[in-house]
Design a protein around this motif. Structure first.
Motif, mmCIF file in Angstrom:
data_model
loop_
_atom_site.group_PDB
_atom_site.id
_atom_site.type_symbol
_atom_site.label_atom_id
_atom_site.label_comp_id
_atom_site.label_asym_id
_atom_site.label_seq_id
_atom_site.Cartn_x
_atom_site.Cartn_y
_atom_site.Cartn_z
ATOM 1 N N SER A 1 40.859 -4.252 41.687
ATOM 2 C CA SER A 1 41.603 -4.476 42.906
ATOM 3 C C SER A 1 40.898 -5.538 43.994
ATOM 4 O O SER A 1 40.090 -5.116 44.300
ATOM 5 C CB SER A 1 41.946 -3.133 43.614
ATOM 6 O OG SER A 1 42.609 -3.319 45.039
ATOM 7 N N ASN A 2 41.892 -6.480 44.232
ATOM 8 C CA ASN A 2 41.098 -7.682 44.896
ATOM 9 C C ASN A 2 42.332 -8.006 46.044
ATOM 10 O O ASN A 2 42.728 -9.223 45.724
ATOM 11 C CB ASN A 2 40.678 -8.763 44.076
ATOM 12 C CG ASN A 2 40.366 -9.994 45.006
ATOM 13 O OD1 ASN A 2 40.575 -11.313 44.503
ATOM 14 N ND2 ASN A 2 39.448 -9.879 46.210
ATOM 15 N N PRO A 3 42.545 -7.213 46.926
ATOM 16 C CA PRO A 3 43.761 -7.639 47.683
ATOM 17 C C PRO A 3 43.711 -8.831 48.572
ATOM 18 O O PRO A 3 42.436 -9.035 49.103
ATOM 19 C CB PRO A 3 43.945 -6.311 48.638
ATOM 20 C CG PRO A 3 42.717 -5.618 48.648
ATOM 21 C CD PRO A 3 42.204 -6.027 47.168
ATOM 22 N N GLU A 4 44.644 -9.569 48.887
ATOM 23 C CA GLU A 4 44.498 -10.883 49.624
ATOM 24 C C GLU A 4 44.859 -10.653 51.276
ATOM 25 O O GLU A 4 46.064 -10.002 51.298
ATOM 26 C CB GLU A 4 45.392 -11.823 49.158
ATOM 27 C CG GLU A 4 45.290 -13.118 49.457
ATOM 28 C CD GLU A 4 43.769 -13.753 49.773
ATOM 29 O OE1 GLU A 4 43.249 -13.797 48.576
ATOM 30 O OE2 GLU A 4 43.255 -13.837 50.784
ATOM 31 N N PHE A 5 44.113 -11.045 51.937
ATOM 32 C CA PHE A 5 44.188 -10.993 53.486
ATOM 33 C C PHE A 5 44.615 -12.060 54.097
ATOM 34 O O PHE A 5 44.685 -12.264 55.281
ATOM 35 C CB PHE A 5 42.823 -10.275 54.086
ATOM 36 C CG PHE A 5 42.637 -8.993 53.541
ATOM 37 C CD1 PHE A 5 43.351 -7.583 54.194
ATOM 38 C CD2 PHE A 5 41.861 -8.736 52.629
ATOM 39 C CE1 PHE A 5 43.142 -6.683 53.574
ATOM 40 C CE2 PHE A 5 41.494 -7.443 52.091
ATOM 41 C CZ PHE A 5 42.104 -6.299 52.704
ATOM 42 N N LEU A 6 44.902 -13.119 53.365
ATOM 43 C CA LEU A 6 45.201 -14.425 54.009
ATOM 44 C C LEU A 6 46.513 -14.198 54.719
ATOM 45 O O LEU A 6 47.396 -13.565 54.740
ATOM 46 C CB LEU A 6 45.535 -15.635 53.149
ATOM 47 C CG LEU A 6 46.774 -15.437 52.000
ATOM 48 C CD1 LEU A 6 48.130 -15.804 52.615
ATOM 49 C CD2 LEU A 6 46.470 -16.401 50.581
ATOM 50 N N ALA A 7 46.556 -15.074 56.026
ATOM 51 C CA ALA A 7 47.930 -14.882 56.744
ATOM 52 C C ALA A 7 48.684 -16.546 56.458
ATOM 53 O O ALA A 7 47.973 -17.524 56.300
ATOM 54 C CB ALA A 7 47.618 -15.108 58.119
ATOM 55 N N GLU A 8 49.995 -16.481 56.176
ATOM 56 C CA GLU A 8 50.739 -17.722 55.996
ATOM 57 C C GLU A 8 50.666 -18.458 57.011
ATOM 58 O O GLU A 8 50.639 -17.790 58.333
ATOM 59 C CB GLU A 8 52.222 -17.488 55.574
ATOM 60 C CG GLU A 8 52.204 -17.050 54.234
ATOM 61 C CD GLU A 8 53.790 -16.759 53.785
ATOM 62 O OE1 GLU A 8 54.599 -17.193 54.254
ATOM 63 O OE2 GLU A 8 53.899 -15.702 52.905
ATOM 64 N N GLY A 9 50.688 -19.686 57.156
ATOM 65 C CA GLY A 9 50.414 -20.799 58.081
ATOM 66 C C GLY A 9 48.655 -21.106 58.467
ATOM 67 O O GLY A 9 48.747 -22.208 58.961
#
Ligand code: NAI
Length: 480
Positions: free
Chosen positions: A154-162
């Protein structure tokens, strides 16, 4: 050479893989998708998503070690590491409808991986999924037991759009969860080696599978809760004469609270917050934790309340009716620097105004008319299920116009609603806008981007979320 294949060329798969390709020139990255138009766009100069800095990263590696393809099966079969970054929307029908995550896309990707694989693979959950999904995926991958070793991470993504590229270049942390077996630990190490090419090792957190899966849901729930908390305060500020910006500044100085993510607004949007909280609520209910489920449900209720409150304020200020009146909508994306409109508060605000028979004129620098029309026609939760597309009803079509200029949108309007915090809205010539509008001319600032005092001097009646009310607005209280 390590071969990575990512299933899903969307807002997460595209930018994440582009950055991995840039930072790991010795890794070959292929991003695959069943959507031909999406892959065609990635292979053109007009990328399918707008994200500052993305063009540049893609240009540097496309055709070298970054490829986009619709030949899903071939590239999955050849890969050592397969990321799955497909959409995981809220279920619209059946058990758990309106709450549970719909894992149809995930399951079909997992079945395909199982069918086409001829060599051992690390399969990485990049999509946000319910806790324990890895267990189900493991069962699917091993169902026909061809002697292939699959390790699930499991390697969830924490990026925020923008700010996706900035976030990917310099993440607060990278989270990798895996089985506590030697095979699981080896797989964690292999993925850690990829990220370690540019992320400091102390920022790479390794956990068990369930902690990693739950951490993503928990992070989004905490972030959304913070917005709902400040938005709840904004209603109280308007009622008491306090100013929410001053309150946020005062509480944010407490190092235990911190200054970020404390801006009041018309409400949060985006594809993740609501969906992930609903998913969390569903999981709590399934475990008999009704109190915990109700606690998180309230975050969404406040968000809906904030949008309704905004629409009610508009209508009550304009003599309790907007029927036949032109209202300009500035900004439709769920936040600035993205063209993404999934779950944007603008949809609910526009639908509310259309319901009250307003004529709305929409301008957003990054959102196309086709997208807006589609969004306003869709039912709640249908937006992430493209097959459910419905045409807009003829009445609504007549009530909505999309224009490519803020001045055009506001010409002849009775009111302006600012729904996205695009920087350009701060720089508009509001005197020129005022002169072209019906009087009294209203501004409803759902993002607190304009200088309300300056606009009042021009002659506008201004409503700004959580700020002391004009005498006009005090006389016309909105019922939430
Ligand atoms: P998206 O909808 O932009 O992209 C998903 C892509 O997967 C689509 O292009 C779709 O055609 C493709 N797809 C679906 N099933 C497929 C299959 N069987 N084979 C090949 N391609 C398939 O979604 P987005 O925004 O990239 O989100 C993906 C996941 O990441 C979701 O679980 C989301 O919750 C999570 N996430 C999203 C973030 C965001 O800011 N958008 C941030 C962090 C996580």
């Amino acid at each position: 050479m390590v071969k990575i294949c990512c299933i899903g060329a969307g807002y997460v798969g595209g930018p994440t893989m582009a950055v991995i390709a840039l930072k790991c020139p010795k890794v070959q990255v292929v991003v695959v998708d069943i959507s031909t138009p999406r892959i065609t766009a990635w292979n053109s100069d007009q990328l399918p998503i707008y994200e500052p800095g993305l063009d540049d990263v893609v240009k540097q590696c496309k055709g070298k070690n970054l490829f986009f393809s619709t030949d899903v099966e071939k590239h999955v079969a050849e890969a050592d590491i397969v990321f799955v970054s497909v959409n995981t929307p809220t279920k619209t029908q059946g058990l758990g409808a309106g709450k549970a995550a719909d894992l149809t896309y995930w399951e079909s990707a997992a079945r395909m991986i199982a069918d086409v694989s001829k060599s051992d693979k690390i399969v990485v959950e990049k999509s946000t999924v319910p806790v324990k999904t890895a267990e189900a995926i493991e069962r699917i991958l091993t169902h026909n037991n061809k002697g292939i070793n699959f390790q699930i991470l499991s390697n969830p993504e924490f990026l925020a759009e923008g700010t996706a590229i900035k976030d990917l270049f310099n993440p607060d942390r990278v989270l990798i969860g895996g089985r506590e077996t030697s095979g699981g630990q080896k797989a964690i190490a292999a993925l850690r080696d990829v990220y370690a090419q540019w992320v400091p090792i102390d920022k790479i957190i390794c956990t068990n599978l369930w902690s990693a899966e739950l951490s993503k849901l928990a992070a989004n729930a905490f972030l959304a809760q913070r917005i709902s908390s400040v938005n709840a305060m904004s209603a109280l500020c308007e009622a008491t004469g306090a100013d929410v910006t001053q309150v946020s500044q005062a509480i944010g100085k407490d190092t235990r609270i911190g200054p970020k993510f404390l801006n009041a607004s018309v409400g949060f949007g985006g594809s993740c917050f609501q969906k992930d909280i609903l998913n969390l609520v569903y999981i709590c209910e399934c475990h008999g934790l009704a109190e915990v489920a109700n606690y998180w449900k309230q975050v969404i209720k406040i968000n809906d309340y904030q949008k309704t409150r905004f629409v009610n304020r508009i209508v009550s200020s304009m003599f309790n009716t907007v029927s036949g009146k032109k209202v300009a909508i500035l900004g439709f994306a769920f936040k600035k620097d993205t063209g993404d409109t999934r779950e944007t508060p603008a949809i609910d605000v526009c639908k509310g105004l259309i319901g009250d028979k307003a004529k709305i004129s929409i301008y957003d620098p990054q959102v196309q008319e086709e997208q807006i029309t589609r969004d306003l026609a869709l039912k709640k939760f249908d937006w992430d299920h493209p097959v459910h597309l419905q045409p807009m009803s003829p009445t609504s079509v007549k009530q909505v116009a999309c224009v490519w200029d803020a001045y055009e949108a506001t010409k002849g309007a009775h009111g302006i609603c600012i729904l996205t915090e695009w920087d350009e809205f701060k720089l508009l010539d509001y005197k020129r806008i005022f002169d072209g509008m019906e009087k009294p001319a209203f501004v409803f600032d759902g993002r607190n981007v304009v200088d309300a005092e300056k606009l009042r001097k021009i002659g506008f009646i201004v409503y700004a979320i959580g700020k002391p009310l004009d005498a006009w607005l005090k006389d016309m209280p909105a019922v939430a």
